[in-house]
Design a protein around this motif. Structure first.
Motif, PDB file in Angstrom:
ATOM      1  N   PRO A 194       3.430  55.741 -53.297  1.00 17.19           N
ATOM      2  CA  PRO A 194       3.175  55.868 -51.752  1.00 17.19           C
ATOM      3  C   PRO A 194       4.499  55.448 -51.058  1.00 17.19           C
ATOM      4  O   PRO A 194       5.022  54.433 -51.254  1.00 17.19           O
ATOM      5  CB  PRO A 194       1.971  55.174 -51.557  1.00 17.19           C
ATOM      6  CG  PRO A 194       2.097  54.100 -52.475  1.00 17.19           C
ATOM      7  CD  PRO A 194       2.552  54.785 -53.912  1.00 17.19           C
ATOM      8  N   GLN A 195       5.052  56.021 -49.888  1.00 18.75           N
ATOM      9  CA  GLN A 195       6.035  55.676 -49.013  1.00 18.75           C
ATOM     10  C   GLN A 195       5.651  54.431 -48.213  1.00 18.75           C
ATOM     11  O   GLN A 195       4.502  54.263 -47.676  1.00 18.75           O
ATOM     12  CB  GLN A 195       6.228  56.828 -48.039  1.00 18.75           C
ATOM     13  CG  GLN A 195       7.265  56.392 -47.143  1.00 18.75           C
ATOM     14  CD  GLN A 195       7.762  57.590 -46.012  1.00 18.75           C
ATOM     15  OE1 GLN A 195       6.916  58.526 -45.865  1.00 18.75           O
ATOM     16  NE2 GLN A 195       8.682  57.546 -45.310  1.00 18.75           N
TER      17      GLN A 195
ATOM     18  N   GLY B  29      -7.130  55.926 -46.382  1.00 18.31           N
ATOM     19  CA  GLY B  29      -7.605  55.233 -47.465  1.00 18.31           C
ATOM     20  C   GLY B  29      -7.195  54.118 -47.999  1.00 18.31           C
ATOM     21  O   GLY B  29      -7.429  53.604 -49.079  1.00 18.31           O
ATOM     22  N   ARG B  30      -6.443  53.557 -47.012  1.00 15.49           N
ATOM     23  CA  ARG B  30      -5.750  52.042 -47.435  1.00 15.49           C
ATOM     24  C   ARG B  30      -6.450  51.165 -46.524  1.00 15.49           C
ATOM     25  O   ARG B  30      -6.698  51.421 -45.301  1.00 15.49           O
ATOM     26  CB  ARG B  30      -4.268  52.027 -47.198  1.00 15.49           C
ATOM     27  CG  ARG B  30      -3.522  53.025 -48.398  1.00 15.49           C
ATOM     28  CD  ARG B  30      -2.030  52.755 -48.175  1.00 15.49           C
ATOM     29  NE  ARG B  30      -1.591  51.633 -48.765  1.00 15.49           N
ATOM     30  CZ  ARG B  30      -0.433  51.105 -48.573  1.00 15.49           C
ATOM     31  NH1 ARG B  30       0.529  51.461 -47.689  1.00 15.49           N
ATOM     32  NH2 ARG B  30      -0.167  49.637 -49.339  1.00 15.49           N
ATOM     33  N   VAL B  31      -6.739  49.663 -47.033  1.00 19.85           N
ATOM     34  CA  VAL B  31      -7.067  48.792 -46.336  1.00 19.85           C
ATOM     35  C   VAL B  31      -5.834  48.069 -45.584  1.00 19.85           C
ATOM     36  O   VAL B  31      -4.568  47.901 -45.927  1.00 19.85           O
ATOM     37  CB  VAL B  31      -7.680  47.547 -47.044  1.00 19.85           C
ATOM     38  CG1 VAL B  31      -8.078  46.302 -46.229  1.00 19.85           C
ATOM     39  CG2 VAL B  31      -9.078  48.153 -47.592  1.00 19.85           C
ATOM     40  N   ILE B  32      -6.080  47.736 -44.207  1.00 22.40           N
ATOM     41  CA  ILE B  32      -4.863  46.999 -43.624  1.00 22.40           C
ATOM     42  C   ILE B  32      -5.662  45.742 -43.035  1.00 22.40           C
ATOM     43  O   ILE B  32      -6.515  45.737 -42.276  1.00 22.40           O
ATOM     44  CB  ILE B  32      -4.474  48.013 -42.207  1.00 22.40           C
ATOM     45  CG1 ILE B  32      -3.989  49.137 -42.941  1.00 22.40           C
ATOM     46  CG2 ILE B  32      -3.404  47.215 -41.715  1.00 22.40           C
ATOM     47  CD1 ILE B  32      -3.512  50.242 -41.557  1.00 22.40           C
ATOM     48  N   PHE B  33      -4.913  44.698 -43.227  1.00 21.40           N
ATOM     49  CA  PHE B  33      -5.414  43.449 -42.892  1.00 21.40           C
ATOM     50  C   PHE B  33      -4.571  43.151 -41.591  1.00 21.40           C
ATOM     51  O   PHE B  33      -3.258  42.914 -41.496  1.00 21.40           O
ATOM     52  CB  PHE B  33      -5.188  42.092 -43.967  1.00 21.40           C
ATOM     53  CG  PHE B  33      -5.919  42.204 -45.095  1.00 21.40           C
ATOM     54  CD1 PHE B  33      -7.075  42.379 -45.162  1.00 21.40           C
ATOM     55  CD2 PHE B  33      -5.480  42.632 -46.440  1.00 21.40           C
ATOM     56  CE1 PHE B  33      -8.096  42.256 -46.167  1.00 21.40           C
ATOM     57  CE2 PHE B  33      -6.355  42.795 -47.460  1.00 21.40           C
ATOM     58  CZ  PHE B  33      -7.343  42.709 -47.461  1.00 21.40           C
TER      59      PHE B  33
ATOM     60  N   CYS C 119      -2.103  46.725 -46.988  1.00 19.67           N
ATOM     61  CA  CYS C 119      -0.934  46.305 -46.417  1.00 19.67           C
ATOM     62  C   CYS C 119      -1.530  45.267 -45.174  1.00 19.67           C
ATOM     63  O   CYS C 119      -2.467  45.153 -45.096  1.00 19.67           O
ATOM     64  CB  CYS C 119       0.064  47.084 -45.803  1.00 19.67           C
ATOM     65  SG  CYS C 119      -0.937  48.523 -44.525  1.00 19.67           S
ATOM     66  N   ARG C 120      -0.395  44.442 -44.824  1.00 18.76           N
ATOM     67  CA  ARG C 120      -0.664  43.858 -43.615  1.00 18.76           C
ATOM     68  C   ARG C 120      -0.117  44.149 -42.421  1.00 18.76           C
ATOM     69  O   ARG C 120       1.088  44.773 -42.654  1.00 18.76           O
ATOM     70  CB  ARG C 120      -0.180  42.124 -43.912  1.00 18.76           C
ATOM     71  CG  ARG C 120      -0.772  41.598 -45.137  1.00 18.76           C
ATOM     72  CD  ARG C 120      -0.334  40.226 -45.631  1.00 18.76           C
ATOM     73  NE  ARG C 120      -0.859  40.029 -46.981  1.00 18.76           N
ATOM     74  CZ  ARG C 120      -2.019  39.355 -47.045  1.00 18.76           C
ATOM     75  NH1 ARG C 120      -2.791  39.123 -45.902  1.00 18.76           N
ATOM     76  NH2 ARG C 120      -2.412  38.941 -48.279  1.00 18.76           N
TER      77      ARG C 120
END
Length: 458
Positions: free
Chosen positions: A14-15, A41-45, A68-69
């Motif tokens: 993934p980029q 579809g990704r979690v971001i904190f 990712c954060r």
């Protein structure tokens, strides 16, 4: 078999989203001072956000994988608990010391309660209603009596940015207590130091401790090491030197006075030591003649209170790994010869030895109305205040094998506490009570006192 049929289709890496700005809806609070959001579809904190908000989040860290954060750099829809930050350094890209400067104090405590409850549910399988109690009625500022300032490349003092070695220079720290948050050291540069620590006691006495980096001696390994060939590199360690202030810090709790080495541990919130002591005593309900084991005893705060309750007919034995703390405890317990703190790393082995020692002492000396005697080993009460990583399965197993009537667990990390509660439940114990305290306003940290008793673990 067709080899081609066993091959999995390859996926392109993934980029990276690093530096991208994404509009997201903020979901629940998570352990660690950030909230959860999702995108593609990704979690971001996300830091600097609140549940229920819609924010523009700038990705600050992306190592691939499922999460990712990010920092919330623009608030599109604000939550009711959002307030103006009282600290000028607590912003995206700024000081990483505080997580909740943008949240009202009741909102901060609600977030911490949600985290404790979620950790107990996920890691211990317990549904528990949690309320986080304030330690005072203040505004959440001016409470921190010890701060370890980082030193920047030009010698300036500051605190590090979140998950970074970058030092944010400070002129003051709003959560620091008088003498610490406005320390005179902040007006000077300190080239050559790694950190400068400032602490204040109940008398207003201030100490300054310089921490310098010095390389540790490399360790030789195996025969090649002895021949001067192969060596392992070692991390640098810090040497500590007191620059100013008295030889000891002084604190008072419930009418008793305690002396602590300037580099030693003491609760940083002015009300914490007294409130935690009261809570531990209420939970343990020690009686004259009982035997108590105090683990990670420090300079003897809980040891002294427990000793006063069991009186000279009982006994309290503390275990503590830090030599300086053990020396301090010796002074602090000098008037209670039936109590002491011994230098020992807390382990299953040292717990078994301490249990045997307490259990064999004064077997037939119980006074009327005191604790029952007659066991060759065992204790009546165990109190433990472990580091952030928790006690762990082996230590918990040894504690429960001592067959105390109650275990009082003081915890500074809800995840570690929940894991240890699960261990106890698996051994047939139950969580009987839990108190949570806002001992670190403006941060995500929360202190809990859990009470474990024999019984069905669920």
């Amino acid at each position: 078999m067709n080899q081609r049929a066993n091959q999995q289709p390859s996926r392109a890496a993934p980029q990276s989203w690093l530096g991208h700005r994404l509009e997201v809806f903020v979901e629940a609070i998570a352990h660690g001072g950030h909230c959860v959001a999702r995108h593609d579809g990704r979690v971001i904190f996300v830091r600097h956000a609140l549940p229920g908000e819609r924010v523009l989040a700038e990705v600050t860290e992306d190592r691939g994988g499922s999460f990712c954060r990010a920092d919330a750099v623009e608030i599109r829809t604000a939550a009711p608990d959002r307030v103006r930050r009282p600290c000028p350094y607590a912003h995206p890209g700024g000081c990483g010391g505080c997580d909740f400067q943008h949240v009202s104090l009741p909102g901060q405590r609600a977030l911490k309660a949600a985290v404790v409850a979620e950790q107990l549910s996920r890691l211990a399988g317990l549904e528990w209603a949690v309320t986080v109690q304030p330690l005072d009625d203040g505004n959440g500022l001016g409470w921190r009596r010890r701060v370890r300032f980082a030193v920047g490349p030009g010698g300036e003092l500051g605190l590090r940015a979140h998950r970074s070695h970058h030092v944010v220079p400070l002129s003051h720290c709003p959560i620091g207590a008088p003498g610490v948050g406005d320390a005179r050291a902040l007006r000077s540069d300190w080239p050559g130091l790694a950190e400068l620590e400032v602490a204040v006691d109940d008398r207003g006495e201030v100490v300054e401790l310089a921490h310098r980096e010095r390389p540790a001696r490399p360790r030789r390994t195996g025969d090649r090491g002895r021949r001067g060939g192969d060596r392992r590199s070692a991390r640098p360690v810090l040497s500590t030197e007191q620059l100013s202030g008295p030889p000891a810090l002084h604190y008072a709790v419930a009418g008793r006075r305690f002396t602590v080495h300037p580099a030693g541990f003491w609760q940083t919130h002015p009300r914490a030591a007294e409130v935690f002591t009261e809570t531990v005593l209420r939970a343990a309900a020690p009686r004259p003649g009982e035997r108590v084991l105090d683990l990670y005893a420090g300079s003897g705060l809980f040891t002294a209170a427990l000793a006063s309750a069991v009186t000279g007919t009982g006994s309290v034995l503390g275990l503590e790994a830090e030599a300086v703390a053990v020396t301090d405890a010796g002074h602090n317990l000098a008037d209670q010869p039936w109590a002491g703190v011994r230098r020992a790393t807390v382990s299953a082995e040292t717990i078994r030895a301490a249990t045997a020692e307490l259990g064999s002492a004064e077997q037939d000396s119980a006074e009327p109305g005191g604790a029952e005697r007659g066991r060759a080993a065992g204790v009546d009460i165990v109190v433990l205040d472990p580091p952030r990583s928790g006690a762990g399965r082996e230590v918990l197993t040894a504690i429960l094998a001592a067959a105390p009537r109650v275990v009082v667990y003081v915890a500074c990390d809800p995840a570690a506490l929940a894991r240890d509660v699960r261990f106890a439940m698996d051994a047939g114990w139950r969580l009987d009570d839990l108190s949570a305290f806002d001992a670190f306003p403006m941060t995500h940290h929360v202190e809990c006192v859990a009470v474990l008793r024999p019984g069905s673990g669920g």
